[in-house]
Design a protein around this motif. Structure first.
Motif, mmCIF file in Angstrom:
data_model
loop_
_atom_site.group_PDB
_atom_site.id
_atom_site.type_symbol
_atom_site.label_atom_id
_atom_site.label_comp_id
_atom_site.label_asym_id
_atom_site.label_seq_id
_atom_site.Cartn_x
_atom_site.Cartn_y
_atom_site.Cartn_z
ATOM 1 N N ALA A 1 5.925 -21.166 28.166
ATOM 2 C CA ALA A 1 6.024 -20.608 26.816
ATOM 3 C C ALA A 1 7.445 -20.138 26.521
ATOM 4 O O ALA A 1 7.978 -20.347 25.418
ATOM 5 C CB ALA A 1 5.037 -19.463 26.652
ATOM 6 N N GLN A 2 8.081 -19.505 27.515
ATOM 7 C CA GLN A 2 9.458 -19.054 27.320
ATOM 8 C C GLN A 2 10.383 -20.231 27.034
ATOM 9 O O GLN A 2 11.257 -20.159 26.146
ATOM 10 C CB GLN A 2 9.955 -18.299 28.553
ATOM 11 N N GLU A 3 10.194 -21.341 27.753
ATOM 12 C CA GLU A 3 11.059 -22.504 27.549
ATOM 13 C C GLU A 3 10.864 -23.103 26.157
ATOM 14 O O GLU A 3 11.842 -23.480 25.495
ATOM 15 C CB GLU A 3 10.785 -23.560 28.617
ATOM 16 N N ARG A 4 9.608 -23.183 25.703
ATOM 17 C CA ARG A 4 9.366 -23.743 24.368
ATOM 18 C C ARG A 4 9.998 -22.872 23.286
ATOM 19 O O ARG A 4 10.570 -23.369 22.310
ATOM 20 C CB ARG A 4 7.864 -23.895 24.134
ATOM 21 N N LEU A 5 9.889 -21.563 23.435
ATOM 22 C CA LEU A 5 10.536 -20.663 22.485
ATOM 23 C C LEU A 5 12.050 -20.804 22.560
ATOM 24 O O LEU A 5 12.745 -20.799 21.539
ATOM 25 C CB LEU A 5 10.126 -19.219 22.776
ATOM 26 N N ALA A 6 12.567 -20.947 23.780
ATOM 27 C CA ALA A 6 14.017 -21.024 23.962
ATOM 28 C C ALA A 6 14.594 -22.292 23.338
ATOM 29 O O ALA A 6 15.746 -22.296 22.891
ATOM 30 C CB ALA A 6 14.356 -20.961 25.450
ATOM 31 N N ARG A 7 13.825 -23.355 23.292
ATOM 32 C CA ARG A 7 14.337 -24.572 22.656
ATOM 33 C C ARG A 7 14.529 -24.372 21.159
ATOM 34 O O ARG A 7 15.256 -25.123 20.514
ATOM 35 C CB ARG A 7 13.414 -25.746 22.952
ATOM 36 N N GLY A 8 13.877 -23.343 20.612
ATOM 37 C CA GLY A 8 14.125 -22.935 19.235
ATOM 38 C C GLY A 8 15.093 -21.772 19.147
ATOM 39 O O GLY A 8 15.184 -21.112 18.105
ATOM 40 N N LEU A 9 15.793 -21.490 20.266
ATOM 41 C CA LEU A 9 16.783 -20.418 20.362
ATOM 42 C C LEU A 9 16.173 -19.045 20.083
ATOM 43 O O LEU A 9 16.740 -18.210 19.391
ATOM 44 C CB LEU A 9 17.980 -20.688 19.436
ATOM 45 N N ILE A 10 14.990 -18.832 20.671
ATOM 46 C CA ILE A 10 14.334 -17.527 20.660
ATOM 47 C C ILE A 10 14.097 -17.146 22.119
ATOM 48 O O ILE A 10 13.437 -17.880 22.860
ATOM 49 C CB ILE A 10 13.012 -17.552 19.880
ATOM 50 N N TRP A 11 14.651 -16.021 22.541
ATOM 51 C CA TRP A 11 14.574 -15.624 23.939
ATOM 52 C C TRP A 11 13.501 -14.564 24.121
ATOM 53 O O TRP A 11 13.371 -13.653 23.308
ATOM 54 C CB TRP A 11 15.918 -15.109 24.419
ATOM 55 N N SER A 12 12.734 -14.683 25.191
ATOM 56 C CA SER A 12 11.625 -13.781 25.485
ATOM 57 C C SER A 12 11.754 -13.302 26.927
ATOM 58 O O SER A 12 12.630 -13.731 27.668
ATOM 59 C CB SER A 12 10.288 -14.497 25.257
ATOM 60 N N ARG A 13 10.849 -12.433 27.325
ATOM 61 C CA ARG A 13 10.908 -11.844 28.673
ATOM 62 C C ARG A 13 9.712 -12.302 29.484
ATOM 63 O O ARG A 13 8.564 -12.233 29.023
ATOM 64 C CB ARG A 13 10.911 -10.308 28.566
ATOM 65 N N VAL A 14 9.975 -12.772 30.687
ATOM 66 C CA VAL A 14 8.911 -13.116 31.626
ATOM 67 C C VAL A 14 9.062 -12.243 32.864
ATOM 68 O O VAL A 14 10.085 -11.573 33.054
ATOM 69 C CB VAL A 14 8.959 -14.611 32.013
ATOM 70 N N PHE A 15 8.035 -12.251 33.708
ATOM 71 C CA PHE A 15 7.989 -11.364 34.861
ATOM 72 C C PHE A 15 7.619 -12.173 36.101
ATOM 73 O O PHE A 15 6.562 -12.813 36.137
ATOM 74 C CB PHE A 15 6.970 -10.243 34.627
ATOM 75 N N ARG A 16 8.485 -12.116 37.105
ATOM 76 C CA ARG A 16 8.300 -12.925 38.307
ATOM 77 C C ARG A 16 6.969 -12.624 38.978
ATOM 78 O O ARG A 16 6.291 -13.527 39.476
ATOM 79 C CB ARG A 16 9.463 -12.652 39.263
ATOM 80 N N GLN A 17 6.572 -11.344 39.004
ATOM 81 C CA GLN A 17 5.352 -10.967 39.701
ATOM 82 C C GLN A 17 4.084 -11.204 38.871
ATOM 83 O O GLN A 17 2.976 -11.127 39.403
ATOM 84 C CB GLN A 17 5.418 -9.485 40.094
#
Length: 322
Positions: free
Chosen positions: A280-296
């Motif tokens: 989901a983060q990558e799909r948003l990022a392709r529209g130049l919208i950055w989000s936060r994910v959590f490794r754990q």
């Protein structure tokens, strides 16, 4: 370097674009900031006077509804970095999951750190830390339950970095009594994180010790001028609280339409179960919208709230393709 939001340079390296092209929703920073105010040249060219610092302290006391001792620092993070040196090393217990700087800073300073999952498990610690509302899940705690912990711990630190938009939960009015220390962030709610301004509110000995460690000029003249004006502008704060509440509903509805499940949040960010957060983060990022994910927590995605209608329209368009 521990994981944090706001790492836009990582997004640019992977997906391109200049910083101004991106909508950074990876933090809980208000994207409709307090209107920029002119700052006198003297605020940039001269060291802040003690009377100017005290005028900022007075504005913060009024905004936070407290008469307790207070000290301005370079953001709540600055107070967190001083915290391990406020008392002899011992047992620190942190209500988790939460902001990862507490465990990291305390461990590095030699504290015996344990992360616990409920308030009762904090009892017996020389230092107990609760983030209220919590980051990243927005969990809130009853004021009376928190105060009941005071006789059971050596020092209770309540991080209220996201409390401006939910002021009824704040323990700042109770500050001043021994063992209670409140940390506040200015930059998140007021959308001026680059100003680097925060406050610690507590007992006279604790605040005196923090002030001594922070040094004679802990914040800049520009931070004093802008921070003082913003903290006293209650009309702006009231209007912003109302807008953020409406925008949370708007973002949650958009997320629900994609099948995402709301896990929690505050009026400055929302936390969703999206299944595969990295995808989901990558799909948003392709529209130049950055989000936060959590490794754990690979299913967790955290989104801040867009600012103007242009940002909302872009997010809607990108979500439609997710």
């Amino acid at each position: 370097m521990r994981e944090h939001g706001g790492n836009l340079d990582v997004a640019q390296q992977r997906f391109g674009g200049a910083a101004e092209d991106w909508i950074d929703l990876s933090t809980g920073i208000n994207r409709v900031p307090y209107p920029f105010v002119d700052v006198e040249l003297r605020q940039w060219s001269a060291l802040p006077s003690q009377s100017e610092v005290e005028s900022l302290h007075a504005a913060a006391r009024k905004a936070y509804g407290t008469d307790a001792p207070i000290v301005a620092v370079g953001g709540a993070q600055a107070a967190i970095q001083l915290l391990p040196h406020l008392a002899p090393r011992g047992r620190a217990r942190i209500l988790a999951p939460t902001y990862n700087e507490y465990a990291g800073m305390l461990s590095a300073a030699g504290w015996d750190v344990t992360e616990v999952s409920d308030l009762a498990a904090l009892a017996g610690a020389e230092l107990a830390v609760v983030v209220n509302p919590n980051n990243p899940d927005g969990r809130q705690h009853d004021r009376h339950e928190l105060l009941a912990l005071l006789p059971r711990v050596g020092r209770l630190v309540i991080d209220e970095s996201f409390a401006d938009a939910v002021p009824g939960i704040s323990l700042a009015p109770e500050a001043g009594q021994p063992g209670l220390l409140i940390l506040r962030s200015f930059g998140k709610f007021y959308g001026l994180a680059g100003l680097r301004l925060g406050f610690a509110v507590g007992s006279e000995p604790d605040i005196a010790a923090l002030a001594a460690m922070a040094g004679p000029w802990p914040v800049s003249g520009s931070a004093i001028a802008i921070g003082r004006r913003a903290l006293l502008d209650r009309d702006w704060a009231i209007a912003t609280i109302a807008r953020l509440a409406d925008d949370c509903v708007r973002l949650d509805m958009a997320a629900r339409s994609k099948g995402w499940t709301l896990l929690g949040g505050t009026p400055l960010f929302r936390l969703y179960n999206v299944g595969d957060a990295l995808a989901a983060q990558e799909r948003l990022a392709r529209g130049l919208i950055w989000s936060r994910v959590f490794r754990q927590k690979p299913e967790w995605l955290r989104l801040g709230l867009p600012g103007n209608e242009t940002e909302w329209s872009r997010l809607s368009a990108v979500l439609s393709s997710v």
